[in-house]
Every structure is written in structure tokens, then in C-alpha cells.
Write an enzyme that holds these catalytic residues in place. Structure first.
Site, PDB file in Angstrom:
ATOM      1  N   CYS A 172       0.162   3.843   2.588  1.00  0.00           N
ATOM      2  CA  CYS A 172       0.728   3.373   3.926  1.00  0.00           C
ATOM      3  C   CYS A 172       1.936   3.679   4.090  1.00  0.00           C
ATOM      4  O   CYS A 172       2.472   4.077   5.169  1.00  0.00           O
ATOM      5  CB  CYS A 172       0.382   1.924   4.047  1.00  0.00           C
ATOM      6  N   CYS A 180       0.905  -1.209  -0.079  1.00  0.00           N
ATOM      7  CA  CYS A 180       0.055  -0.093   0.152  1.00  0.00           C
ATOM      8  C   CYS A 180       0.879   1.113   0.033  1.00  0.00           C
ATOM      9  O   CYS A 180       1.382   1.682   0.940  1.00  0.00           O
ATOM     10  CB  CYS A 180      -0.901  -0.150   1.383  1.00  0.00           C
TER      11      CYS A 180
END
Length: 422
Positions: free
Chosen positions: A348, A345
Site C-alpha cells: 500500500c 501494508c
């Protein structure tokens, strides 16, 4: 030259060891009610009990469709419209959003039948049935003596002996068929963990068995209570894998579409089912000492000022135990920020350095934790974490404030105004 050969031998030994080591092992307790194995699963963020039936399919009692937040208008994706191996009335099929038993056993979009009026399941206090299809990506080990279920990837637990195995067949629906030798003849029997007895046979198979009257036995039809019957035979010799079970009582059940090996076998020893390799292991309880080789199940240590990785076990012990409390009850005495993230991600990975700075800045006031969403699937299922990053801001004595996205300025504002507000 000798040194080179010795070095190569050591290297090969290490490689062999690495190839036979499980990458993930989870050991979970189960409970029994009236002889049925009941597992607590997380379904769409709700904890509910399900009877394990490896000869059945995942199925829900009608009143639990709404309770478990299942959309009754989205049908399941079965390739069949009814139970394949037992007579069970169904109303329709549905698609369950998420279903998890720990982190190894997890499914998105799980097909399930909606059952008819099954009063006995209600007496057992369960939401429905979980079938073998949920376990097809793990090795499933059942130890009835310890009341433990082990799920391991990709191998059996180390205490299960390699030479105590035999081939099995996996049928549609991930139902297991295994060979059992009775009086010298091999029979292919469904492994049925719902059926309480040892062996129940169709009329055709029962007629082939030689033996004296076996007295009274009980058989199971569908998901009703057991029924007493007297048409039984005592088979003198019964062998399963390498175990000589001695004489066993075989019951006739004319309602069965196929003959079954019931959960009575679990009284004799430990069983492991490797769905991927189509092998079944069975050994007596005392063949070897049972030591659980749990991987990745170590309680996390948390350091103030750091963004600390935590596991499900830490969450249950220090944050909130959803197995015991229906409503969120925060256990901590200091505010907490939890970042659900994954390595793939991008947002993230951009957010993590900012969270680490905040962890250092507020080290004496707030604990900062992170949860790897790829590893902690049960937590994600429990809290419906589907977008990453997802962050929980938990004030002392309060419920989580949930946010998604990589917006560190907004998150620091929440910390100041919501977590640290006097």
C-alpha cells in the site's frame, strides 16, 4: 519559580484533558418496531436489520443464513450450546465472516446461533438478534428520546455525568447485571433490552417483593410476542444508580432463569454501558444538555489532482448509499478511483506515491480517493475488502472494477481503457 509552577499546571491540565478525550465516537440512528430497538448492520456485505437484545446472543433466522452469505457448515465458537439467560430454541451455530455497526463495532468470525421457527421476529422484519458481545469493546449509550445509539472508545460520552454511575457485572456472553434497589432491598437484575416492561422477576424474587396489586402487565418469553399477565405488584420505592424512579410495577414471570430490568428504563433516561470498566451510567434526559462529541466524523473535502482521504459519510453521500439501494448506483458525474489501504501494508505504502502521480496526471478527468481500512471497517465489510491494497475503478453510470495488489502500470491502463474510454 511561579512561572515554572504555572507552566507545569497547564501541562498537567492538558495531559488530563487528553486522557479523558475519546479517540472515536459514532452516533447512529436506530428505529423501533413494536417497542424493539432495531439496528441496521452490515453482514458479509449485506445490510440487514437486527433487534438489539443485551441479554441475548447474536442469532440468525434460518432463511438469512444463505441470504447473508454465511457458510452453514462452519460452526460458531460458543462455549455453550444454547441461550444462557432465556429459553430460545436453536438449530445450530454458525460463524459469520464479518459483521459491523459503523466502524467502532466490528467483528471478524462472529459466532451466531441459527434460530428455530421464530414467527414474531419475521413479523418485525429483521434477520435476527444482535447481543451484547458485539459491543464489549466500546461504551454503548442508548438515548431513546432521540432514537440514537452512541458507541465511543474508550470513555462514555462527555454529557454522561461521572457521578451518575454504579458498578455492574459482565456475565458470560457479555450480558450485564446491574443493581436495582426495590423497597430498600438491592436486587441484581439482567439488563434485557428485548423485554418491554420495567421489571420482570422470577417467582422466587417476586415473592420477596412487598406491594399492592399492580394490575395488568406484559411479559416476554423467548422471542415470542408479549403475554398479558395479572400477577403483579406495585413497589413503592425503586432506585437505579442515582435516580429515584418512584413506584414501579413488578411482574412475575416464572419462565425467567433470572430477574430482569427491561427496556422500560429507557423511557426514564439515558443509559451508558462501559463493558471494559464494568460501570453503568444512568441519568434523566434533562439532567444536562446533550451534545454529541463526534470524533473523526467530518465529511471529507475532495480536491482534483490529489489522492484524497474519505470517510464512510463521504462515500454514502457521493459514491453509493448502500443503505438505500440494493444494487450499486454510482452518484458521481466523473470517474473515480478508490484505494483501500493501511499504514502497516508495505505494498500500500509503495503504491500511494504512484497513485498521487496519476491523480495529478488525470486531475481534470478522474477523482482519486483513498480509504483507511483500519478506520473505515464498515466499508471494508460491505465490499468484502480483505486484501490490501484493494482498488475500485468506477466509471460514470457503471459498477466498480475491483483489483488488488500494487501494480500501477495495470491500473493506469484500466483508467485509460475503462474509465476514459469514449
Amino acid at each position: 519559580m511561579k512561572i515554572l509552577i504555572l507552566s507545569l499546571f497547564c501541562l498537567l491540565s492538558c495531559l488530563t484533558w487528553a486522557q479523558t478525550k475519546n479517540t472515536s465516537t459514532e452516533v447512529r440512528d436506530y428505529r423501533e418496531v413494536d417497542g424493539k430497538i432495531i439496528l441496521d448492520l452490515v453482514v458479509n456485505g449485506e445490510v440487514a436489520g437486527f433487534v438489539l437484545d443485551l441479554a441475548g446472543h447474536t442469532a440468525i433466522l434460518p432463511e438469512y443464513v444463505e441470504r447473508l452469505k454465511i457458510d452453514e457448515n462452519i460452526p460458531g465458537e460458543f462455549k455453550y450450546n444454547e441461550f444462557l439467560y432465556k429459553k430460545v430454541p436453536v438449530v445450530k451455530s454458525v460463524l459469520i465472516g464479518t459483521m459491523a455497526f459503523g466502524n467502532n463495532v466490528f467483528g471478524n468470525g462472529v459466532s451466531a446461533f441459527v434460530l428455530g421457527d421464530e414467527s414474531y421476529l419475521r413479523e418485525l422484519g429483521v434477520a435476527g438478534i444482535v447481543g451484547g458481545a458485539m459491543f464489549r469493546n466500546v461504551v454503548l449509550t442508548i438515548d431513546r428520546r432521540r432514537k440514537k445509539i452512541t458507541t465511543s472508545i474508550p470513555y462514555r460520552p462527555s454529557y454522561m455525568k461521572l457521578d451518575y454511575r454504579t458498578d455492574m457485572e459482565v456475565l458470560p456472553g457479555s450480558t450485564v447485571v446491574c443493581p436495582v434497589t426495590i423497597n430498600g432491598t438491592v436486587y441484581s437484575l439482567l439488563f434485557d433490552t428485548w423485554n418491554d416492561g420495567m421489571i420482570s422477576m422470577t417467582a422466587e424474587d417476586f415473592a420477596r417483593i412487598d406491594g399492592t396489586d399492580g394490575g395488568v402487565a406484559f411479559v416476554m418469553n423467548g422471542y415470542g410476542k408479549s403475554v398479558k399477565i395479572t400477577k403483579t405488584k406495585t413497589a413503592v420505592v425503586c432506585d437505579f444508580v442515582k435516580d429515584q424512579l418512584g413506584s414501579v410495577v413488578v411482574a412475575e414471570n416464572k419462565e425467567l432463569p433470572r430477574s430482569v430490568l427491561g427496556s422500560g428504563i429507557l423511557e426514564k433516561g439515558i443509559i451508558s454501558i462501559d463493558y471494559q470498566k464494568q460501570k453503568i451510567y444512568f441519568q434523566s434526559f434533562d439532567l444536562v444538555e446533550v451534545k454529541d462529541d463526534v470524533v473523526g466524523d467530518v465529511t471529507s473535502s475532495v480536491v482534483p489532482g490529489k489522492l484524497n482521504p474519505i470517510t464512510r459519510e463521504y462515500f454514502l453521500e457521493h459514491i453509493y448509499d448502500y443503505r438505500k439501494d440494493k444494487e450499486f448506483v454510482f452518484k458521481g458525474d466523473k470517474p473515480v478511483v478508490i484505494d483501500f489501504w493501511a499504514t502497516w501494508c508495505g505494498p500500500c505504502m509503495r503504491l500511494i506515491p504512484e497513485m498521487e502521480k496519476m491523480a495529478e496526471k488525470y486531475k481534470d478527468q478522474v477523482l482519486f480517493l483513498k480509504v483507511n481500512a483500519d478506520k473505515e471497517k464498515e466499508l471494508c465489510s460491505m465490499f468484502n475488502v480483505v486484501a490490501l491494497p484493494t482498488l475500485f475503478f468506477i466509471p460514470v453510470g457503471g459498477k466498480p472494477i475491483i483489483e488488488t495488489g500494487a501494480t500501477p502500470e495495470k491500473y493506469e491502463q484500466i483508467i485509460r481503457e475503462q474509465l476514459l474510454k469514449k
